[in-house]
Design an enzyme around this catalytic site. Structure first.
Site, short mmCIF file in Angstrom:
data_model
loop_
_atom_site.label_atom_id
_atom_site.label_comp_id
_atom_site.label_asym_id
_atom_site.label_seq_id
_atom_site.Cartn_x
_atom_site.Cartn_y
_atom_site.Cartn_z
N HIS A 25 29.39 49.13 33.00
CA HIS A 25 30.75 48.60 32.89
C HIS A 25 31.01 48.14 31.47
O HIS A 25 30.18 47.46 30.87
CB HIS A 25 30.97 47.43 33.85
CG HIS A 25 32.33 46.81 33.70
ND1 HIS A 25 33.46 47.35 34.27
CD2 HIS A 25 32.74 45.71 33.00
CE1 HIS A 25 34.51 46.61 33.93
NE2 HIS A 25 34.10 45.61 33.18
N ASP B 120 39.80 39.68 45.04
CA ASP B 120 39.89 39.69 43.58
C ASP B 120 41.27 40.15 43.14
O ASP B 120 41.84 39.59 42.19
CB ASP B 120 38.82 40.61 43.00
CG ASP B 120 38.95 40.75 41.50
OD1 ASP B 120 38.91 39.71 40.81
OD2 ASP B 120 39.13 41.88 41.01
N ARG C 113 46.17 34.55 38.77
CA ARG C 113 45.68 34.10 37.46
C ARG C 113 46.62 34.57 36.35
O ARG C 113 46.86 33.86 35.37
CB ARG C 113 44.27 34.66 37.21
CG ARG C 113 43.18 33.98 38.02
CD ARG C 113 41.90 34.80 38.02
NE ARG C 113 41.43 35.05 36.66
CZ ARG C 113 40.65 36.07 36.32
NH1 ARG C 113 40.25 36.94 37.23
NH2 ARG C 113 40.27 36.22 35.08
N SER D 233 35.15 38.25 38.80
CA SER D 233 36.07 39.37 39.03
C SER D 233 35.38 40.70 38.71
O SER D 233 35.38 41.64 39.53
CB SER D 233 37.32 39.20 38.18
OG SER D 233 38.16 40.33 38.26
N LYS E 243 33.47 43.70 41.71
CA LYS E 243 33.78 45.13 41.83
C LYS E 243 32.52 45.98 41.62
O LYS E 243 32.32 46.99 42.31
CB LYS E 243 34.88 45.52 40.84
CG LYS E 243 36.24 44.93 41.18
CD LYS E 243 37.34 45.46 40.31
CE LYS E 243 37.40 44.82 38.94
NZ LYS E 243 37.95 43.47 38.98
#
Length: 434
Positions: A82, A161, A168, A183, A187
């Site tokens: 990621h 999320d 947010r 968050s 995922k």
């Protein structure tokens, strides 16, 4: 258990229990707790932070709020990567076939982009015929056969999320380490990988603009992953200037193909080797980083990584002939050079501003409803620290409109030519494993 008491407890700087965190995540996902109470709690978390146990509990509560992908039918240790985002970040297009070429299974779930350019799926759809609409059985079969496949994100992955992020976004609580880390990691964990390699960006084009913040986010995510049983590590990498030379979907695919043949930009190649080496070690296909790096370098030059890319495209309906003939990718109708106004050394290339210029051409989405032009973008001719002569091209604009004066103005504002000595920024700032 009352939401009022949970808000008060966190407001006073106390740690929440796993049960309290599960209670508010479950209640909010089911619309049993109102926005105003969750908003108050988010602001309390913003100011009071969360300890490592709270962060892990928050992450897993969000994971358990929706679907979880079961990759157990895939042979071997599944590793995911990621990136926290950036400009010209083509690493997934390279890393997926590269690590697959040394038998590391990569079952990748990717999304579409919102911002400078498209996401991984948008970029891959520059290849005629390529698609990510696969059944779960097809997806798993492709990974077992080819070691690599990319699929679109599930509609019901971490619904908590999604709800929290929307809140947010309108309550000025986006920029909070525990909320960002949970968050992202929720995922990744819900996507089913056994190991996770994180590329945490720092600099003008990154979500985290300074190095200390980037390190704090990296430590937070690595801690969460390791606490919940996923082997996790992070690399801190530079995003003060764009990565590689290409900014734009088809342009980045071409650059990825060049890199997979050992002809890519030095910084992009180095980052992919750094991240890929960690992925290979996490997957148990090498004992050391040095051994892993050697295997990856060999496959960049012996054709195995490039062949794996072609097979990957073909297996998902793509026209693999684009690999040997990049002119089959979408092409912009105009190529416009941007000449340097003075001689000197490139002192600054503000990554996010250059990304905005590419988005103005149509390379990215300003809103979720925006349509991307896969052919347009920017290709840099110079990077920070390079010498340049007056009139020499700094970059090439690929556009489908002839008049690009607004883009040219933005680009000149984003590039600084210096008379003094300028050192190219470091690419890698460190590796975090705990």
């Amino acid at each position: 258990m009352r939401m009022y008491d949970i808000i008060e407890k966190k407001r006073n700087g106390q740690a929440l229990t796993k049960e309290e965190i599960t209670f508010f995540i479950d209640g909010y996902t089911k619309d049993e707790i109102p926005d105003y109470q969750i908003s108050a709690l988010l602001m309390a978390i913003y100011f009071q932070d969360m300890n490592e146990e709270e962060r892990a509990a928050l992450t897993m509560a969000m994971v358990e709020s929706g679907d979880q992908i079961d990759l157990s039918a895939i042979t071997g240790i599944k590793v995911d990567k990621h990136s926290t985002g950036g400009v010209g970040d083509t690493t997934t297009l390279i890393l997926a076939p590269l690590v697959a070429s040394v038998d590391v299974p990569l079952a990748k779930m990717s999304g579409r982009g919102l911002g400078h350019t498209g996401g991984t799926i948008d970029k891959l759809e520059s290849v005629p015929g390529f698609h990510v609409e696969l059944s779960n059985d097809e997806f798993i079969d492709l990974v077992n056969r080819n070691k690599v496949a990319v699929i679109g994100q599930s509609g019901n992955l971490t619904p908590a999320d999604k709800k929290l992020y929307s809140l947010r976004d309108v309550t000025a609580t986006v920029n909070s380490i525990p909320l960002i880390a949970s968050s992202i990691m929720s995922k990744k964990i819900a996507s089913g990988a056994d190991g996770i390699v994180l590329d945490v960006k720092t600099g003008a084009g990154a979500f985290m603009k300074n190095l200390d913040e980037s390190k704090a986010l990296a430590h937070a995510m690595v801690s969460i992953g390791n606490r919940v049983g996923r082997k996790t590590m992070a690399v801190i990498s530079d995003m003060s200037q764009p990565l590689g030379f290409a900014i734009g979907n088809a342009l980045e695919v071409k650059e990825a193909m060049d890199t997979l043949q050992g002809n890519g930009p030095e910084d992009l190649t180095e980052l992919c080797l750094t991240l890929g080496s960690q992925m290979v070690v996490l997957a148990g296909k090498a004992d050391t980083i040095e051994e892993a790096r050697g295997k990856l370098q060999d496959n960049l030059h012996n054709g195995k990584a490039f062949d794996k890319f072609k097979r990957f495209l073909m297996s998902q309906g793509g026209d693999a002939s684009v690999a040997d003939n990049p002119d089959l990718l979408p092409q912009a109708s105009h190529k416009i050079e941007l000449p340097a106004k003075s001689s000197g050394v490139v002192g600054k290339m503000i990554a996010d501003e250059l990304g905005t210029a590419a988005m103005m051409l149509g390379a990215g989405r300003a809103t979720k409803e925006s349509e991307i032009d896969l052919s347009v973008g920017i290709v840099l001719r110079k990077k920070v620290g390079d010498t340049v002569s007056e009139g020499e091209s700094l970059l090439t604009i690929h556009s489908n409109r002839q008049s690009v004066e607004d883009v040219i103005e933005k680009l000149y504002q984003s590039i600084d030519i210096s008379n003094g000595n300028v050192k190219a920024p470091d690419l890698i700032y460190g590796t975090i494993t705990e």
